[in-house]
Write an enzyme that holds these catalytic residues in place. Structure first.
Site, short mmCIF file in Angstrom:
data_model
loop_
_atom_site.label_atom_id
_atom_site.label_comp_id
_atom_site.label_asym_id
_atom_site.label_seq_id
_atom_site.Cartn_x
_atom_site.Cartn_y
_atom_site.Cartn_z
N THR A 14 0.87 -1.17 0.00
CA THR A 14 -0.05 -0.08 -0.17
C THR A 14 0.77 1.39 0.04
O THR A 14 0.51 2.13 -0.92
CB THR A 14 -0.82 -0.05 1.21
OG1 THR A 14 -1.60 -1.36 1.25
CG2 THR A 14 -1.88 1.05 1.17
N VAL A 15 1.88 1.32 0.94
CA VAL A 15 2.42 2.35 1.13
C VAL A 15 3.60 2.61 0.17
O VAL A 15 3.87 3.63 -0.74
CB VAL A 15 3.14 2.64 2.47
CG1 VAL A 15 3.95 3.94 2.57
CG2 VAL A 15 2.21 2.32 3.59
N ILE A 138 -0.83 12.74 9.19
CA ILE A 138 -0.75 14.04 9.82
C ILE A 138 0.71 14.21 10.28
O ILE A 138 1.57 13.39 10.74
CB ILE A 138 -1.33 13.82 11.20
CG1 ILE A 138 -2.93 13.62 11.11
CG2 ILE A 138 -1.29 14.93 12.19
CD1 ILE A 138 -3.70 13.02 12.24
N GLY A 189 -11.22 -5.34 5.49
CA GLY A 189 -9.63 -5.15 5.46
C GLY A 189 -9.08 -4.07 6.55
O GLY A 189 -7.98 -3.81 6.26
N LYS A 207 3.08 4.06 18.73
CA LYS A 207 3.21 5.31 18.11
C LYS A 207 3.48 6.28 19.28
O LYS A 207 4.11 7.48 19.15
CB LYS A 207 1.72 5.82 17.49
CG LYS A 207 1.77 4.89 16.03
CD LYS A 207 0.38 4.92 15.43
CE LYS A 207 0.28 4.16 14.19
NZ LYS A 207 -1.34 3.98 14.04
N GLY A 304 -3.60 4.51 4.73
CA GLY A 304 -4.26 4.56 3.54
C GLY A 304 -2.87 4.96 2.42
O GLY A 304 -1.80 5.62 2.94
N1 NAP Z 1 -1.00 0.90 5.02
C1 NAP Z 1 -1.09 2.13 5.83
O1 NAP Z 1 -1.98 2.63 5.75
C2 NAP Z 1 0.26 2.32 6.77
C3 NAP Z 1 0.02 3.62 7.66
C4 NAP Z 1 1.20 3.95 8.17
C5 NAP Z 1 2.40 3.13 8.46
N2 NAP Z 1 2.30 1.94 7.73
C6 NAP Z 1 3.48 1.00 7.61
O2 NAP Z 1 3.96 1.19 6.27
C7 NAP Z 1 4.88 -0.26 6.41
C8 NAP Z 1 4.20 -0.84 5.23
O3 NAP Z 1 2.89 -1.04 5.20
P1 NAP Z 1 1.99 -1.60 3.79
O4 NAP Z 1 0.47 -1.16 4.51
O5 NAP Z 1 2.46 -0.71 2.69
O6 NAP Z 1 2.31 -3.14 3.98
P2 NAP Z 1 1.70 -4.24 2.74
O7 NAP Z 1 0.78 -3.48 1.94
O8 NAP Z 1 1.62 -5.32 3.43
O9 NAP Z 1 3.19 -3.99 2.02
C9 NAP Z 1 4.30 -4.89 2.53
C10 NAP Z 1 5.25 -4.91 1.42
O10 NAP Z 1 6.48 -5.24 1.95
C11 NAP Z 1 7.08 -6.33 1.08
N3 NAP Z 1 7.81 -7.56 1.93
C12 NAP Z 1 7.41 -7.94 2.93
N4 NAP Z 1 8.34 -8.64 3.42
C13 NAP Z 1 9.44 -8.54 2.54
C14 NAP Z 1 10.63 -9.18 2.54
N5 NAP Z 1 11.09 -10.26 3.42
N6 NAP Z 1 11.39 -8.90 1.48
C15 NAP Z 1 11.04 -7.92 0.42
N7 NAP Z 1 10.01 -7.49 0.76
C16 NAP Z 1 9.10 -7.56 1.74
C17 NAP Z 1 5.78 -7.19 0.31
O11 NAP Z 1 6.28 -7.92 -0.79
P3 NAP Z 1 4.87 -8.55 -1.67
O12 NAP Z 1 4.16 -7.36 -2.04
O13 NAP Z 1 5.66 -9.11 -2.83
O14 NAP Z 1 4.31 -9.32 -0.75
C18 NAP Z 1 4.98 -5.69 0.24
O15 NAP Z 1 5.24 -5.16 -1.10
C19 NAP Z 1 4.70 -0.94 7.65
O16 NAP Z 1 5.56 -0.88 8.51
C20 NAP Z 1 3.31 -0.33 7.96
O17 NAP Z 1 3.17 -0.23 9.66
C21 NAP Z 1 1.26 1.50 6.80
#
Ligand code: NAP
Length: 428
Positions: A14-15, A138, A189, A207, A304
């Site tokens: 997502t990010v 934020i 989700g 946080k 998001g």
């Molecule tokens: N989503 C939000 O709204 C949000 C908000 C604030 C902070 N965050 C933080 O941002 C970070 C990412 O969140 P996200 O929601 O984007 O997560 P996500 O959608 O689950 O994406 C995680 C990504 O990391 C990759 N990944 C996981 N393990 C890996 C590994 N061993 N080697 C290489 N790549 C790997 C995955 O690869 P694949 O795609 O190939 O599986 C995926 O592309 C997290 O720390 C989360 O806490 C997220």
């Protein structure tokens, strides 16, 4: 124009995809604002041939994020994989050791290893920035680290887990039980793979621990956060709190007290007319209080693709501009060890219990409160259901110790049909 700032992005979920889109779509704006192009050199994720809805063939691919973190052709390692240990930690350490700055959205990583990573960054003369790790879009890390740097921060408060706020506000608006709304959030989700990270208050606790470190100049102390989740909140609590003019929020509060650093993430009642009380759905709100500025309220999307990528970009742009601030706002070695203090500041409490239909039952409860030195501000009794009646009491300010003494005394009275519920009322 300065040479390009070259990024290696690990994590294309997502990010990560949100960040790639901004860099591709706003190349000119970013170059105008920073005086240099911002380019992606290399990327990494688990699965190479996944359609991620954005062209990626221009970038070098690494299967291993640690290999990405070592590449000579990147200046900044952007960690967007998640997880407190494993590849995120290994790759971040490798990036710092190889002379890269780090931008991350990973609160779990920093809440557990922030001090060691901040020290590693400083020894290597690199920076770690983490705006996206707290309250999504934020800009609260920047607000605390820079905008309010001339203040003694007196208190930090906030609703920092959108999923919990969604569950609590949806329970109220739809009149649904916790389990029903939890299932709904799951279907949508909204919940982490391990839902306890959300509803157990752990994610929001991470946080809060990060904000406390900046606000009070202390080493990140996640273990010092008193955590309580929202799993025990019932629709009755929500409705009856509303009847008394309150809303229930999973509220984080951090303040430095005479006895040490108080950090708690727990359900609290806040007045329904307050900004925190009015916060609906998945939105986040952070309230910062400084001795000079007074109170600042920041409100916005806590998660998001767009909001989180926006926060990641703010860190990347700072680095492109040459703005280099210590991870937690002052040199890592100068951060003090926090002495964690159990919530000691007195507060009014909301008590809800099922009172058995016995002569003198209420008098016994009132006597228990009186013996603990707690006086009653307001009380309401609802009509009997079977052989018990729901009773609500709002106390005057009291300490946690006194409250616990009263709850222990309640247990001896034999006039309650079930375990009483006690929720702190926070002055906001
Ligand atoms: N989503 C939000 O709204 C949000 C908000 C604030 C902070 N965050 C933080 O941002 C970070 C990412 O969140 P996200 O929601 O984007 O997560 P996500 O959608 O689950 O994406 C995680 C990504 O990391 C990759 N990944 C996981 N393990 C890996 C590994 N061993 N080697 C290489 N790549 C790997 C995955 O690869 P694949 O795609 O190939 O599986 C995926 O592309 C997290 O720390 C989360 O806490 C997220």
């Amino acid at each position: 124009m300065l040479p390009p700032l070259r990024l290696g992005i690990a994590g294309l979920g997502t990010v990560g995809v949100g960040v790639v889109k901004i860099i591709r779509q706003k190349a000119n704006l970013l170059a105008d604002r920073t005086g240099r192009p911002i380019v992606i050199t290399a990327i990494s994720a688990r699965t190479r041939d996944k359609d991620r809805g954005v062209p990626l063939t221009d970038y070098a691919w690494e299967d291993d994020p640690v290999a990405l973190a070592k590449r000579d052709d990147i200046d900044v390692f952007v960690e967007l994989m998640g997880g407190s240990d494993g590849p995120a930690k290994a790759a971040t350490e490798t990036a710092l050791a190889n002379g890269k700055d780090v931008v991350t959205a990973n609160k779990a990583l920093l809440a557990l290893h922030g001090q060691a990573l901040a020290e590693a960054a400083e020894s290597a003369d690199q920076v770690i920035r983490f705006e996206a790790a707290v309250a999504g879009g934020i800009p609260v890390v920047k607000a605390l680290t820079e905008g309010l740097a001339g203040n003694d921060i007196t208190r930090v408060m906030g609703v920092m887990n959108g999923t919990c706020n969604y569950i609590l506000t949806r329970m109220q608006s739809a009149g649904l039980a916790y389990d029903e709304v939890f299932e709904e959030a799951n279907q949508l989700g909204y919940l982490e793979a391990d839902p306890n990270l959300d509803v157990g208050g752990i994610d929001a606790g991470h946080k809060l621990a990060l904000l406390s470190a900046i606000a009070f100049g202390t080493k990140v102390d996640f273990k010092g956060v008193e955590l309580e989740g929202i799993q025990r909140i019932t629709i009755d609590d929500i409705n009856q709190a509303a009847d008394m003019g309150y809303r229930i929020k999973l509220l984080g509060v951090a303040q430095m007290t005479g006895r040490g650093l108080e950090q708690r993430m727990s359900p609290c009642l806040v007045p329904d007319s307050s900004p925190l009380g009015q916060l609906e759905g998945g939105t986040n709100m952070v309230v910062l209080e400084g001795d000079q500025v007074g109170q600042i309220v920041l409100r916005g999307a806590g998660a998001g693709e767009g909001p989180t990528a926006s926060a990641v970009m703010s860190d990347i742009i700072d680095i492109a501009r040459g703005i280099r601030v210590p991870t937690f706002g002052k040199p890592a070695k100068g951060l003090a060890q926090a002495t964690s203090a159990k919530a000691s500041a007195s507060a009014p409490y909301y008590l809800r219990f099922q009172l058995l239909d016995k002569p003198g039952a209420l008098a016994k409860i009132a006597a228990s409160l009186g013996q603990a030195g707690i006086s009653i501000d307001r009380m309401r009794q609802y009509s009997h259901e079977a052989d018990a009646a729901p009773v609500l009491i709002v106390t005057h300010k009291t300490t946690r110790d006194a409250l616990e003494a009263a709850l222990a005394a309640f247990a001896e009275t034999n006039v309650l049909a079930a375990e009483p519920v006690a929720i702190r009322i926070e002055a906001v």
